[in-house]
Design an enzyme around this catalytic site. Structure first.
Site, short mmCIF file in Angstrom:
data_model
loop_
_atom_site.label_atom_id
_atom_site.label_comp_id
_atom_site.label_asym_id
_atom_site.label_seq_id
_atom_site.Cartn_x
_atom_site.Cartn_y
_atom_site.Cartn_z
N HIS A 97 0.83 -1.21 0.00
CA HIS A 97 0.00 0.00 0.00
C HIS A 97 0.86 1.26 0.00
CE1 HIS A 97 -3.40 -2.50 2.10
NE2 HIS A 97 -3.22 -2.83 0.84
N MET A 98 1.97 1.24 -0.75
CA MET A 98 2.85 2.41 -0.77
C MET A 98 2.12 3.60 -1.41
SD MET A 98 4.20 -0.57 -2.03
CE MET A 98 5.35 -1.82 -1.46
#
Length: 546
Positions: free
Chosen positions: A483-484
């Protein structure tokens, strides 16, 4: 139309770099009225293989260098010097073609915090029309849920299984309320079966939902196998992009705007290679400074993930399917005949959004049931560490981690990955929350509904009880949730890279439209917020063009 080359002197009204979750949306919406010539640039190829469509087959994609970028982080000081593998989609649909399919809009309170911090038009009420526009969820409340959109939403409780039923019941026994619909804007907190971005059991990526219906339009060109190397600038404006096609470089002109949708690890690198970023960073790399913008590449955020794993008392997990020819046959028939069963999920099926403290402003912990167990988050097959027995995991994410990192180009070579440093667990509060989450996972496993399915705790093991021991285990085993985001932050402060219209500050005709513009992590998963951002950005671009 799909192409692998362009004629010399090619020019388009809009150039979109990256055919991921947002890029496919932009390609569809910008070409929809037929007035604009649109070029969509993708470094990868087509998503035609069956592995992209069947959710459980993501196990065959996560380590495939042909369809993913095999990134690696810098050594993590607070994780005993480990380097973390990060995979991102290198294919049409980007990460929406290889992700966990979880359909989550996000926490309304977080979007409202963006609005209150100066990002006008980005509160939850402002985004609701775009969430409704993208989705197809006929059984939802029509006041807050959409129907007929490109991305179908499936409720997993429509085909519930014994393990998920036990987990959700255990959450209730532990005192957590049941959420009737965590995507309705009113019930984000609580326990629930997950919702999936699938249609009849098949992955509904942005490529499937947005790009495929638009691909035959004569005014849309999809260029495959092309790596963007820099944005072309003249007079303080973006005028096009430079592309690497095989061993050759080609420049393509943009008559209106260039849009970077290359994702949170590539978009900031492209800006830096184009001379847009922190002047000190650019000068160290020998890149001429076109525009000093200190926030480029900063504010990197991700959801680190830890898990407590258990040996299951019944052969009902993905572990069992992987090791049994008969169970594979059974699940294959269930999928073929009914479009249901474990092949229709990636691994997680139920969850809890909760507050670790009664005085917390909003939910700050996420607990998820994962219907497999193994050595790490990449252990999806026996060869890569999947346990050889029935097993499941209860995973945890810190919703708003305080550990923040950065992404910066390492050299002028556009083919070299950026230096990626998330600085996991650098803030002690994140470790404290993970300790609470691990104890909660153990408490859930002892609830009357779930306890009969638990033979033993396998990681870290019941003998590991002290804070120091548990924290040591966390530092050894924490992994990414993929989930960068945040590296081209939207805002009005000095470190903002784009304004609330997603225009790169100080550079004309250039926008960034992907999860890198999120100031913070808005949701337990990032795909649906990124698609909604694509919808909102397309409306902005068309309004500006007209």
């Amino acid at each position: 139309m799909y192409v692998d080359h362009l004629p010399a002197g090619a020019a388009f009204d809009f150039i979109v770099v990256g055919a991921g979750s947002a890029g496919c949306v932009l390609a569809n919406r910008l070409s929809e009225n037929g007035r604009h010539q649109v070029l969509l640039v993708e470094a990868g190829g087509r998503d035609t293989h069956l592995n992209f469509r069947i959710p459980l087959m993501v196990a065959n994609l996560l380590r495939d260098d042909r369809v993913t970028w095999p990134f690696m982080t810098e050594p993590q000081r607070h994780l005993k010097g480990q380097r973390m593998p990060w995979r991102r989609g290198k294919v049409l649909g980007g990460c929406s073609s290889i992700n966990g399919n979880v359909f989550v809009r996000g926490d309304p309170a977080e979007y409202d915090a963006w609005r209150d911090a100066g990002c006008a038009g980005w509160g939850y009420a402002d985004l609701l029309p775009y969430f409704k526009k993208l989705e197809d969820f006929p059984q939802g409340d029509p006041a807050v849920r959409g129907t007929g959109g490109p991305i179908h939403c499936t409720r997993l409780d429509e085909q519930s299984d014994p393990l998920s039923e036990a987990f959700v019941a255990a959450a209730g026994e532990a005192g957590f309320p049941r959420s009737p619909d965590y995507n309705d804007g009113r019930h984000y907190e609580g326990a629930f079966y997950l919702q999936y971005s699938t249609r009849r059991g098949l992955r509904n990526s942005s490529s499937v939902g947005y790009l495929k219906p638009a691909a035959r339009r004569p005014n849309l060109t999809v260029l495959l196998g092309a790596t963007a190397t820099r944005v072309l600038l003249a007079g303080g404006r973006a005028t096009g992009v430079e592309l690497r096609l095989g061993d050759t470089l080609r420049q393509v002109q943009a008559r209106r705007e260039v849009v970077l949708s290359a994702g949170p690890l590539q978009s900031p690198k492209l800006l830096e290679l184009s001379g847009i970023g922190n002047a000190a960073v650019l000068q160290d790399l020998g890149i001429p400074v076109a525009h000093h913008l200190p926030g480029v590449g900063e504010n990197l955020r991700d959801h680190p993930n830890v898990r407590v794993t258990f040996r299951c008392a019944k052969p009902i997990t993905i572990n069992d399917v992987v090791r049994s020819p008969w169970l594979k046959l059974r699940e294959g028939l269930r999928f073929a005949l009914k479009r249901e069963g474990l092949l229709t999920v990636c691994s997680v099926t139920a969850g809890i959004n909760l507050r670790s403290r009664a005085d917390a402003r909003q939910p700050d912990l996420v607990m998820r049931l994962q219907q497999l167990s193994g050595a790490n988050r990449y252990a999806r097959t026996r060869a890569h560490g999947l346990d050889p027995f029935s097993g499941f995991a209860i995973g945890a994410m810190v919703m708003q981690p305080k550990s923040v990192g950065s992404v910066h180009a390492q050299s002028r070579d556009p083919l070299q990955q950026a230096r990626m440093d998330p600085r996991y667990l650098s803030h002690e509060d994140d470790g404290r929350l993970f300790l609470e989450a691990m104890r909660l996972a153990r408490r859930l496993a002892k609830m009357p509904s779930l306890q009969p399915l638990v033979l033993e705790e396998t990681r870290p093991g019941a003998e590991v009880v002290g804070d120091d021991e548990l924290l040591d285990h966390i530092r050894e085993t924490v992994g990414t949730s993929w989930h960068m985001l945040g590296t081209c932050k939207m805002g009005v402060d000095p470190m903002a890279v784009v304004d609330p219209e997603l225009r790169v500050r100080g550079v004309g005709a250039l926008r960034v439209v992907d999860s890198s513009v999120f100031p913070t992590i808005p949701s337990t998963n990032t795909n649906i917020p990124t698609i909604a951002t694509g919808e909102k950005a397309a409306a902005m671009l068309l309004a500006a063009a007209h």
